[in-house]
Design a protein around this motif. Sequence first.
Motif, PDB file in Angstrom:
ATOM      1  N   VAL A   1     -26.093  37.794   9.094  1.00 38.50           N
ATOM      2  CA  VAL A   1     -26.369  36.166   8.582  1.00 38.50           C
ATOM      3  C   VAL A   1     -27.284  36.054   8.901  1.00 38.50           C
ATOM      4  O   VAL A   1     -28.056  35.349   8.233  1.00 38.50           O
ATOM      5  CB  VAL A   1     -25.303  35.911   9.214  1.00 38.50           C
ATOM      6  CG1 VAL A   1     -23.872  36.243   9.447  1.00 38.50           C
ATOM      7  CG2 VAL A   1     -25.498  35.456  10.013  1.00 38.50           C
ATOM      8  N   ALA A   2     -28.060  36.333   9.787  1.00 38.92           N
ATOM      9  CA  ALA A   2     -29.794  35.750  10.352  1.00 38.92           C
ATOM     10  C   ALA A   2     -30.802  36.424   8.944  1.00 38.92           C
ATOM     11  O   ALA A   2     -31.744  35.957   8.402  1.00 38.92           O
ATOM     12  CB  ALA A   2     -29.896  36.073  11.013  1.00 38.92           C
ATOM     13  N   VAL A   3     -30.096  37.503   8.339  1.00 37.58           N
ATOM     14  CA  VAL A   3     -31.104  37.956   7.166  1.00 37.58           C
ATOM     15  C   VAL A   3     -30.662  37.370   5.574  1.00 37.58           C
ATOM     16  O   VAL A   3     -30.453  37.252   5.225  1.00 37.58           O
ATOM     17  CB  VAL A   3     -31.176  39.508   7.243  1.00 37.58           C
ATOM     18  CG1 VAL A   3     -32.148  40.345   6.038  1.00 37.58           C
ATOM     19  CG2 VAL A   3     -30.962  40.361   8.263  1.00 37.58           C
ATOM     20  N   ALA A   4     -32.543  36.897   5.936  1.00 38.20           N
ATOM     21  CA  ALA A   4     -32.529  36.050   4.210  1.00 38.20           C
ATOM     22  C   ALA A   4     -32.675  36.591   2.762  1.00 38.20           C
ATOM     23  O   ALA A   4     -33.741  35.815   2.313  1.00 38.20           O
ATOM     24  CB  ALA A   4     -33.696  35.107   4.890  1.00 38.20           C
ATOM     25  N   ILE A   5     -31.294  37.795   3.103  1.00 35.74           N
ATOM     26  CA  ILE A   5     -32.086  38.221   1.555  1.00 35.74           C
ATOM     27  C   ILE A   5     -30.647  38.558   0.980  1.00 35.74           C
ATOM     28  O   ILE A   5     -29.331  38.993   2.096  1.00 35.74           O
ATOM     29  CB  ILE A   5     -32.163  39.319   1.643  1.00 35.74           C
ATOM     30  CG1 ILE A   5     -34.182  39.858   2.024  1.00 35.74           C
ATOM     31  CG2 ILE A   5     -31.884  40.780   0.403  1.00 35.74           C
ATOM     32  CD1 ILE A   5     -34.265  41.080   2.816  1.00 35.74           C
ATOM     33  N   ASP A   6     -29.958  37.622  -0.409  1.00 33.73           N
ATOM     34  CA  ASP A   6     -28.676  37.228  -0.929  1.00 33.73           C
ATOM     35  C   ASP A   6     -28.405  38.900  -1.078  1.00 33.73           C
ATOM     36  O   ASP A   6     -26.974  38.900  -1.239  1.00 33.73           O
ATOM     37  CB  ASP A   6     -28.972  36.594  -1.771  1.00 33.73           C
ATOM     38  CG  ASP A   6     -29.342  34.861  -0.789  1.00 33.73           C
ATOM     39  OD1 ASP A   6     -28.980  35.094   0.528  1.00 33.73           O
ATOM     40  OD2 ASP A   6     -29.034  33.939  -1.007  1.00 33.73           O
TER      41      ASP A   6
ATOM     42  N   GLY B   1     -40.907  43.102  -0.170  1.00 32.62           N
ATOM     43  CA  GLY B   1     -40.258  41.889   0.087  1.00 32.62           C
ATOM     44  C   GLY B   1     -39.111  42.428   0.943  1.00 32.62           C
ATOM     45  O   GLY B   1     -37.546  41.342   0.664  1.00 32.62           O
ATOM     46  N   GLY B   2     -38.647  42.986   1.323  1.00 31.42           N
ATOM     47  CA  GLY B   2     -37.442  44.215   2.032  1.00 31.42           C
ATOM     48  C   GLY B   2     -37.443  42.790   3.762  1.00 31.42           C
ATOM     49  O   GLY B   2     -38.666  42.338   3.558  1.00 31.42           O
ATOM     50  N   ALA B   3     -36.691  43.624   3.996  1.00 30.87           N
ATOM     51  CA  ALA B   3     -36.556  43.174   5.483  1.00 30.87           C
ATOM     52  C   ALA B   3     -36.378  44.476   6.866  1.00 30.87           C
ATOM     53  O   ALA B   3     -35.282  45.287   6.429  1.00 30.87           O
ATOM     54  CB  ALA B   3     -36.060  41.498   5.836  1.00 30.87           C
ATOM     55  N   LEU B   4     -36.945  44.173   7.775  1.00 37.55           N
ATOM     56  CA  LEU B   4     -36.522  45.212   8.988  1.00 37.55           C
ATOM     57  C   LEU B   4     -35.079  43.941   9.795  1.00 37.55           C
ATOM     58  O   LEU B   4     -35.959  43.295  10.482  1.00 37.55           O
ATOM     59  CB  LEU B   4     -37.573  46.264   9.618  1.00 37.55           C
ATOM     60  CG  LEU B   4     -36.942  46.649  11.340  1.00 37.55           C
ATOM     61  CD1 LEU B   4     -35.533  47.606  10.886  1.00 37.55           C
ATOM     62  CD2 LEU B   4     -38.009  46.961  11.651  1.00 37.55           C
ATOM     63  N   ALA B   5     -33.903  44.219  10.112  1.00 35.94           N
ATOM     64  CA  ALA B   5     -33.749  43.250  11.545  1.00 35.94           C
ATOM     65  C   ALA B   5     -33.241  44.326  12.247  1.00 35.94           C
ATOM     66  O   ALA B   5     -32.459  45.286  11.965  1.00 35.94           O
ATOM     67  CB  ALA B   5     -32.460  42.983  10.405  1.00 35.94           C
ATOM     68  N   ALA B   6     -33.122  44.179  13.336  1.00 34.09           N
ATOM     69  CA  ALA B   6     -32.482  44.765  14.568  1.00 34.09           C
ATOM     70  C   ALA B   6     -32.284  43.695  16.135  1.00 34.09           C
ATOM     71  O   ALA B   6     -32.669  43.174  15.569  1.00 34.09           O
ATOM     72  CB  ALA B   6     -34.175  45.959  15.076  1.00 34.09           C
TER      73      ALA B   6
ATOM     74  N   ALA C   1     -38.420  41.359  10.143  1.00 34.23           N
ATOM     75  CA  ALA C   1     -39.644  41.317  10.031  1.00 34.23           C
ATOM     76  C   ALA C   1     -39.394  41.472   8.577  1.00 34.23           C
ATOM     77  O   ALA C   1     -38.297  42.200   8.146  1.00 34.23           O
ATOM     78  CB  ALA C   1     -40.052  42.647  11.267  1.00 34.23           C
ATOM     79  N   TYR C   2     -40.128  40.670   7.495  1.00 35.39           N
ATOM     80  CA  TYR C   2     -39.959  40.832   5.949  1.00 35.39           C
ATOM     81  C   TYR C   2     -41.786  41.619   6.067  1.00 35.39           C
ATOM     82  O   TYR C   2     -42.545  40.856   6.208  1.00 35.39           O
ATOM     83  CB  TYR C   2     -40.130  38.827   5.543  1.00 35.39           C
ATOM     84  CG  TYR C   2     -38.460  38.972   5.700  1.00 35.39           C
ATOM     85  CD1 TYR C   2     -37.598  38.909   4.905  1.00 35.39           C
ATOM     86  CD2 TYR C   2     -38.586  38.164   6.738  1.00 35.39           C
ATOM     87  CE1 TYR C   2     -36.517  38.033   5.443  1.00 35.39           C
ATOM     88  CE2 TYR C   2     -37.148  37.487   7.423  1.00 35.39           C
ATOM     89  CZ  TYR C   2     -36.481  37.657   6.669  1.00 35.39           C
ATOM     90  OH  TYR C   2     -35.011  37.014   6.487  1.00 35.39           O
ATOM     91  N   LYS C   3     -41.578  42.376   4.498  1.00 35.68           N
ATOM     92  CA  LYS C   3     -42.906  42.927   4.107  1.00 35.68           C
ATOM     93  C   LYS C   3     -42.629  42.352   2.785  1.00 35.68           C
ATOM     94  O   LYS C   3     -41.931  41.215   1.981  1.00 35.68           O
ATOM     95  CB  LYS C   3     -41.739  44.189   3.713  1.00 35.68           C
ATOM     96  CG  LYS C   3     -43.491  44.725   3.126  1.00 35.68           C
ATOM     97  CD  LYS C   3     -42.991  46.736   3.307  1.00 35.68           C
ATOM     98  CE  LYS C   3     -42.787  47.097   4.532  1.00 35.68           C
ATOM     99  NZ  LYS C   3     -42.617  48.886   4.485  1.00 35.68           N
TER     100      LYS C   3
END
Length: 271
Positions: free
Chosen positions: A25-30, A124-129, A265-267
């Motif tokens: 839920v913390a990833v700000a990509i809908d 524009g994407g993200a790595l979430a870990a 981390a967002y690219k």
Amino acid sequence: MADWNPSQYLKFAGERTRPARDLAVAVAIDEPERVLDAGCGPGNSTAVLARRWPGAKLTGLDFSPEMLETARAKLPGIPFVQGDMGGDLSALGQFDVVYSNAALQWLPDGGEGALNLFRLVKPGGALAAQVPCSQPLARQAGGRLENGSAHRLMAETAKEPRFAPYTAGVQRLYTMDGERIYSLFPAETAALSLWETCYCHALDGYDALAEWFRGSGMRPYLDALPDEGERSAFIRRFTERAAEEFPLAGDGRLLLWFRRLFFVAYKPEER
């Protein structure tokens, strides 16, 4: 290391899945198109991602055939691939979200593993870990049982004369810290979110504490022992040590305070 046991790992499925939900839920990509669950284990985290992004094409990645077998049975519509997070993953392609729940700590260099996963992220994407904070803690006054305290108890048990001939030099969980992660990413990220959360797990006594770690951080020690008798003796000594040092709560349960490190981390977008 011996094969993973999905049933053992999932004995605490609710407690292990909560951080997976908190990370997702913390990833700000809908509406990502492609999402990779790196270190998917038995699929509990992949199920979280399927609920978080129902329109995404999901892929699960794990090193353990046993974990993948369980994940495929649970989520037959999702492709699950065997592979090493620290190896060449370029054949998987690019993803809008690369997600890794409680897996990078098993790599000799989790920071480099994180950068390896970041290479799979689209612009524009993200790595979430998320990883457990598993650094063994020195004995502290007050009797607060943290996950680092449990790792200290395991390390002390492993040094006892009965077990030391087998457990000397055993490689266990590798330590990751926020400072290292922060130093790796800022130069090449659009944004980096970094935080810790401490979860309180009320366990059914000392045996439950041993059951928790049998499915994760205790595995390398147990795998090094020669037979089931020695493994049972190791677990018994671990629980004895825990009972000597950490009192039960008033209701008879054992409080395990479990800290975890999270980062997203967002690219940058393509120009």
